[in-house]
Scaffold this motif. Structure first.
Motif, short mmCIF file in Angstrom:
data_model
loop_
_atom_site.label_atom_id
_atom_site.label_comp_id
_atom_site.label_asym_id
_atom_site.label_seq_id
_atom_site.Cartn_x
_atom_site.Cartn_y
_atom_site.Cartn_z
N GLU A 115 25.84 39.07 49.70
CA GLU A 115 26.11 38.40 48.45
C GLU A 115 25.20 38.93 47.33
OE1 GLU A 115 28.66 36.19 48.38
OE2 GLU A 115 28.91 36.10 50.52
N TRP A 116 23.90 39.06 47.65
CA TRP A 116 22.98 39.52 46.61
C TRP A 116 23.26 40.96 46.22
CZ3 TRP A 116 18.28 37.01 49.44
CH2 TRP A 116 18.23 35.65 49.12
N PHE A 117 23.66 41.78 47.19
CA PHE A 117 24.02 43.15 46.86
C PHE A 117 25.21 43.17 45.90
CE2 PHE A 117 26.69 46.85 47.42
CZ PHE A 117 25.80 47.87 47.14
N ASP A 118 26.20 42.33 46.18
CA ASP A 118 27.37 42.27 45.30
C ASP A 118 27.00 41.83 43.89
OD1 ASP A 118 28.98 43.05 47.40
OD2 ASP A 118 29.60 41.01 47.91
N ALA A 119 26.11 40.85 43.80
CA ALA A 119 25.66 40.38 42.49
C ALA A 119 24.95 41.49 41.74
CB ALA A 119 24.74 39.17 42.64
N CYS A 120 24.05 42.18 42.43
CA CYS A 120 23.31 43.27 41.80
C CYS A 120 24.24 44.39 41.36
CB CYS A 120 22.25 43.80 42.76
SG CYS A 120 21.16 45.03 42.03
N SER A 121 25.16 44.74 42.22
CA SER A 121 26.13 45.79 41.91
C SER A 121 26.97 45.42 40.69
CB SER A 121 27.02 46.03 43.13
OG SER A 121 28.00 47.00 42.85
N SER A 122 27.43 44.18 40.65
CA SER A 122 28.23 43.72 39.51
C SER A 122 27.42 43.76 38.22
CB SER A 122 28.72 42.28 39.74
OG SER A 122 29.63 42.25 40.80
N LEU A 123 26.18 43.32 38.29
CA LEU A 123 25.34 43.32 37.09
C LEU A 123 25.10 44.74 36.57
CD1 LEU A 123 22.84 40.55 38.19
CD2 LEU A 123 24.46 40.41 36.26
N MET A 124 24.93 45.67 37.48
CA MET A 124 24.76 47.07 37.05
C MET A 124 26.04 47.56 36.36
SD MET A 124 21.72 48.04 37.78
CE MET A 124 21.10 46.38 37.60
N ALA A 125 27.19 47.20 36.90
CA ALA A 125 28.46 47.60 36.31
C ALA A 125 28.66 46.94 34.95
CB ALA A 125 29.62 47.26 37.24
N PHE A 126 28.26 45.67 34.82
CA PHE A 126 28.43 44.95 33.56
C PHE A 126 27.63 45.58 32.44
CE2 PHE A 126 29.18 40.71 36.02
CZ PHE A 126 30.43 41.17 36.41
N CYS A 127 26.56 46.28 32.78
CA CYS A 127 25.73 46.93 31.76
C CYS A 127 26.47 48.07 31.05
CB CYS A 127 24.44 47.48 32.38
SG CYS A 127 23.27 46.18 32.81
N LYS A 128 27.55 48.55 31.65
CA LYS A 128 28.35 49.61 31.03
C LYS A 128 28.95 49.14 29.70
CE LYS A 128 28.38 53.12 33.89
NZ LYS A 128 27.93 54.43 33.48
N ALA A 129 29.18 47.84 29.57
CA ALA A 129 29.77 47.30 28.35
C ALA A 129 28.71 46.80 27.37
CB ALA A 129 30.72 46.15 28.71
N ALA A 130 27.46 47.15 27.61
CA ALA A 130 26.36 46.64 26.78
C ALA A 130 26.48 47.10 25.32
CB ALA A 130 25.02 47.10 27.35
N THR A 131 26.10 46.19 24.44
CA THR A 131 26.04 46.52 23.01
C THR A 131 24.59 46.72 22.58
OG1 THR A 131 25.99 44.17 22.43
CG2 THR A 131 28.16 45.25 22.49
N ALA A 132 23.65 46.50 23.49
CA ALA A 132 22.22 46.64 23.19
C ALA A 132 21.82 48.11 23.20
CB ALA A 132 21.41 45.87 24.22
N GLU A 133 20.62 48.35 22.70
CA GLU A 133 20.05 49.71 22.72
C GLU A 133 19.93 50.20 24.16
OE1 GLU A 133 19.01 51.63 20.08
OE2 GLU A 133 19.84 50.13 18.72
N LYS A 134 20.06 51.50 24.33
CA LYS A 134 20.02 52.09 25.67
C LYS A 134 18.71 51.77 26.39
CE LYS A 134 20.72 56.37 28.17
NZ LYS A 134 21.08 57.78 28.11
N ASP A 135 17.59 51.77 25.67
CA ASP A 135 16.30 51.47 26.30
C ASP A 135 16.26 50.05 26.84
OD1 ASP A 135 15.33 54.00 25.83
OD2 ASP A 135 14.15 53.44 24.07
N ALA A 136 16.84 49.10 26.11
CA ALA A 136 16.87 47.71 26.55
C ALA A 136 17.72 47.57 27.81
CB ALA A 136 17.41 46.80 25.45
#
Length: 134
Positions: A1-22
């Motif tokens: 479960e935690w691996f899936d959560a971590c994996s999803s969060l990494m994927a969600f960062c692809k849609a980030a509007t924040a600065e790349k460093d953040a």
């Protein structure tokens, strides 16, 4: 479960509007915390005949533990509820980074990561029950 959560969060960062460093800072911190969360959970589940601090799980290599500040490492070391504390840090990091634009995906999609995190905690507590039964 935690691996899936971590994996999803990494994927969600692809849609980030924040600065790349953040985004990178958030991703690196999440990976470090998930690495620590897994090791802490394994240590707590492990048979405690030699005492919790003697658990073999504390010998596992963590991902870039030096990237976590000394105060936080001391806090986790001194805590009676290490897994729960690390779990809370992960949740707080996610919430903090919604505002910054690191997680700028629709809330119903992001809520899935919180569900996976919570499901992982339920599974951890179930495994803990089994490990304490003689």
């Amino acid at each position: 479960e935690w691996f899936d959560a971590c994996s999803s969060l990494m994927a969600f960062c692809k849609a980030a509007t924040a600065e790349k460093d953040a985004v990178l800072t958030c991703q690196h911190t999440l990976i470090r915390l998930f690495s620590m969360l897994h090791a802490l959970a394994l240590a707590e589940i492990e048979d405690k005949h030699g005492g919790e601090d003697g658990a073999m799980a504390f010998e596992y290599e963590l991902i870039d533990v030096e990237g976590i500040d000394a105060k936080s490492l001391k806090t986790i070391r001194d805590s009676e509820s290490r897994v729960e504390l690390c779990f809370q840090w992960i949740q707080q990091l996610i919430v903090e980074n919604i505002r910054t634009g690191v997680f700028s995906i629709p809330p119903p999609i992001l809520s899935r990561a919180f569900q996976e995190l919570a499901n992982g905690m339920v599974q951890f507590h179930e495994a803990l029950k089994i490990s304490t039964v003689p």
